[in-house]
Design a protein around this motif. Structure first.
Motif, short mmCIF file in Angstrom:
data_model
loop_
_atom_site.label_atom_id
_atom_site.label_comp_id
_atom_site.label_asym_id
_atom_site.label_seq_id
_atom_site.Cartn_x
_atom_site.Cartn_y
_atom_site.Cartn_z
N TRP A 28 0.85 -1.18 0.00
CA TRP A 28 0.00 0.00 0.00
C TRP A 28 0.89 1.24 0.00
O TRP A 28 2.04 1.18 0.46
N PRO A 29 0.37 2.35 -0.45
CA PRO A 29 1.18 3.58 -0.44
C PRO A 29 1.62 3.96 0.98
O PRO A 29 0.90 3.74 1.95
N TRP A 30 2.81 4.51 1.07
CA TRP A 30 3.35 5.01 2.33
C TRP A 30 3.15 6.52 2.39
O TRP A 30 2.96 7.16 1.35
N LEU A 31 3.22 7.08 3.59
CA LEU A 31 2.97 8.51 3.75
C LEU A 31 4.16 9.21 4.38
O LEU A 31 4.92 8.60 5.16
N ALA A 32 4.31 10.48 4.07
CA ALA A 32 5.36 11.30 4.68
C ALA A 32 4.98 11.59 6.13
O ALA A 32 3.94 12.20 6.40
N MET A 33 5.82 11.13 7.06
CA MET A 33 5.49 11.24 8.48
C MET A 33 5.37 12.69 8.92
O MET A 33 4.52 13.03 9.74
N GLY A 34 6.24 13.55 8.41
CA GLY A 34 6.18 14.96 8.79
C GLY A 34 4.84 15.57 8.40
O GLY A 34 4.26 16.38 9.16
N ASP A 35 4.33 15.20 7.25
CA ASP A 35 3.03 15.71 6.81
C ASP A 35 1.93 15.23 7.75
O ASP A 35 1.02 15.98 8.12
N VAL A 36 2.03 13.94 8.12
CA VAL A 36 1.01 13.36 9.01
C VAL A 36 1.05 14.05 10.36
O VAL A 36 0.00 14.38 10.94
N LEU A 37 2.26 14.33 10.85
CA LEU A 37 2.36 15.00 12.15
C LEU A 37 1.79 16.41 12.09
O LEU A 37 1.12 16.86 13.02
N ARG A 38 2.04 17.11 10.99
CA ARG A 38 1.43 18.45 10.86
C ARG A 38 -0.09 18.35 10.82
O ARG A 38 -0.79 19.20 11.37
N LEU A 39 -0.57 17.28 10.20
CA LEU A 39 -2.02 17.10 10.12
C LEU A 39 -2.65 16.86 11.50
O LEU A 39 -3.83 17.14 11.70
N THR A 40 -1.88 16.34 12.45
CA THR A 40 -2.42 16.12 13.79
C THR A 40 -2.79 17.43 14.48
O THR A 40 -3.61 17.44 15.39
N ARG A 41 -2.14 18.51 14.08
CA ARG A 41 -2.35 19.84 14.67
C ARG A 41 -2.01 19.87 16.17
O ARG A 41 -2.48 20.73 16.91
N PHE A 42 -1.20 18.89 16.59
CA PHE A 42 -0.65 18.96 17.94
C PHE A 42 0.32 20.14 18.02
O PHE A 42 0.86 20.59 17.00
N GLU A 43 0.57 20.61 19.22
CA GLU A 43 1.54 21.67 19.39
C GLU A 43 2.91 21.16 18.94
O GLU A 43 3.15 19.95 18.90
N HIS A 44 3.81 22.09 18.64
CA HIS A 44 5.08 21.71 18.01
C HIS A 44 5.90 20.75 18.87
O HIS A 44 6.53 19.84 18.36
N ARG A 45 5.87 20.94 20.20
CA ARG A 45 6.70 20.08 21.04
C ARG A 45 6.19 18.64 21.00
O ARG A 45 6.96 17.69 21.06
N THR A 46 4.90 18.47 20.87
CA THR A 46 4.35 17.12 20.77
C THR A 46 4.70 16.51 19.43
O THR A 46 5.10 15.33 19.34
N GLN A 47 4.57 17.32 18.38
CA GLN A 47 4.97 16.80 17.07
C GLN A 47 6.45 16.41 17.07
O GLN A 47 6.83 15.38 16.51
N ALA A 48 7.25 17.24 17.72
CA ALA A 48 8.69 16.95 17.77
C ALA A 48 8.97 15.65 18.52
O ALA A 48 9.84 14.86 18.13
N ALA A 49 8.21 15.42 19.60
CA ALA A 49 8.40 14.18 20.36
C ALA A 49 8.05 12.97 19.50
O ALA A 49 8.76 11.96 19.50
N PHE A 50 6.97 13.08 18.77
CA PHE A 50 6.57 11.96 17.91
C PHE A 50 7.54 11.77 16.74
O PHE A 50 7.71 10.66 16.24
N ALA A 51 8.14 12.86 16.31
CA ALA A 51 9.05 12.77 15.17
C ALA A 51 10.29 11.95 15.49
O ALA A 51 10.97 11.47 14.58
N THR A 52 10.59 11.82 16.78
CA THR A 52 11.78 11.04 17.16
C THR A 52 11.48 9.55 17.23
O THR A 52 12.38 8.75 17.48
N ILE A 53 10.25 9.18 17.02
CA ILE A 53 9.82 7.79 17.16
C ILE A 53 9.23 7.33 15.84
O ILE A 53 8.52 8.08 15.17
#
Lengths: 137, 144
Positions: A28-53
Motif C-alpha cells: 500500500w502507499p506510504w505517507l510522509a510522516m512529517g506531513d502526518v504530524l502536521r495534520l495532527t495539529r498537535f503543538e510543536h513540542r508534541t509533534q517533535a516528540a513523535f518525530a523522534t519515534i
C-alpha cells in the motif's frame, strides 16, 4: 535517487504526500510522516516528540525537496486517530487521508498490467496473513 | 500528550517534561460504540493503559461477532498494538489480563504470535482459558 510522491493532496492547509514502497515491492502507499504530524495539529513540542519515534519499517527517501521519512499507512492512521481522540482533528480528515491512499494506490496500479493485479494484491496480503492450515496446539 | 503512568489508568500530561508520547486508540464494542480509550507508549508499545477501565482488549468488539470464530477459526492475539496495526487490526491485544481472561473464557480458540507467546498467554489467562485452546503457527513451533 530521487523519489517523487505518487500523489500529493491537501487536507485543510496541510500538504500530504504519498510514496511507493521504498524497495519498489508491492505494498500500500506510504505517507510522509512529517506531513502526518502536521495534520495532527498537535503543538510543536508534541509533534517533535513523535518525530523522534517511528516503527521499524520507517524509511527515509530523498524527494525533490529533501529527505522525507515515510511510514506505512497503518502507522499514519494510528497517529491521526490519536489526534482525533484528543479532539485535535475532525474524523473526516482521516477519511480524506484514506481516500488519498486509494487514489495513490490507483496511481501505483496504473504501472501494473491488469492481469497482474491479482498477484500484486496477493503479494501485499501474503505478509501479514498466517495460513490457518499451519496452526498447531 | 498522554501520560501512561501510573498503570493501569492514563491521564494527560499537563506540564513540560511530564509524560511520554503515546498513541491513543478508541476501543469499540460490538455495536461500534466507543467503550474506552487505550493509550500505548510510542516508545514501548507493550506499556498500555486505559482511561476508564472499561476495555480489556483492543478489538474486543469482534468477540461478539460470530464471524470471528467461523469454522472453528481461532482469534489472533498480538503482543502489542503495533503488531495488531500491522495486521489490519485483525485480532486482539490484551490490555487488562483479568478482564481479558473473563471475556475470552468462551472463545473457541486463540492464536498466539508464536510458541513462546502461547505459553505466556496460557499462564496469563489461566484458569479461565484452557491452555489447549491456545495455538501458535506451526512454523514458529518448529523454529522454537
Amino acid at each position: 535517487m530521487t523519489s517523487l510522491p505518487l500523489l500529493v493532496i491537501t487536507i485543510g492547509d496541510i500538504r500530504v504526500r504519498y510514496f511507493a514502497h521504498p524497495d519498489g515491492g508491492p505494498d500500500w502507499p506510504w505517507l510522509a510522516m512529517g506531513d502526518v504530524l502536521r495534520l495532527t495539529r498537535f503543538e510543536h513540542r508534541t509533534q517533535a516528540a513523535f518525530a523522534t519515534i517511528a516503527p521499524e519499517e520507517a524509511r527515509e527517501v530523498i524527494s525533490d525537496d529533501g529527505p522525507v521519512r515515510i511510514v506505512p499507512d497503518w502507522y499514519a492512521y494510528a497517529t491521526i486517530e490519536t489526534a482525533i481522540n484528543f479532539g485535535r482533528v475532525h474524523p473526516g480528515d482521516l477519511d480524506l487521508l484514506k481516500q488519498g491512499t486509494r487514489l495513490a494506490l490507483a496511481v501505483l496500479l496504473a504501472e501494473v498490467p491488469v492481469e497482474d493485479w491479482g498477484a500484486w494484491f496477493a503479494a501485499v496480503d501474503a505478509r501479514p496473513i498466517v495460513d490457518l492450515r499451519e496452526v498447531a496446539p | 500528550m498522554a501520560l501512561c503512568l501510573p498503570w493501569p489508568v492514563f491521564r494527560l500530561a499537563q506540564h513540560d517534561g511530564e509524560g511520554e508520547p503515546a498513541f491513543v486508540t478508541l476501543v469499540r464494542d460490538e455495536r461500534e460504540d466507543g467503550l474506552d480509550l487505550v493509550a500505548w507508549s510510542a516508545r514501548d508499545p507493550r506499556r498500555i493503559a486505559r482511561r476508564d477501565g472499561a476495555a480489556a482488549l483492543l478489538g474486543e468488539g469482534m468477540l461478539r461477532n460470530p464471524a470471528t470464530f467461523a469454522n472453528g477459526r481461532p482469534v489472533r492475539i498480538f503482543r502489542d498494538p503495533l503488531g495488531w496495526l500491522r495486521n489490519d487490526r485483525n485480532g486482539l491485544v490484551i490490555v487488562d489480563p483479568i478482564g481479558a481472561a473473563l471475556r475470552l473464557a468462551d472463545a473457541p480458540g486463540l492464536m498466539a504470535e508464536d510458541a513462546a507467546h502461547a505459553r505466556e498467554l496460557a499462564e496469563m489467562l489461566a484458569p479461565h482459558v484452557a491452555a489447549e485452546r491456545i495455538v501458535a503457527p506451526r512454523t514458529t513451533l518448529r523454529a522454537a
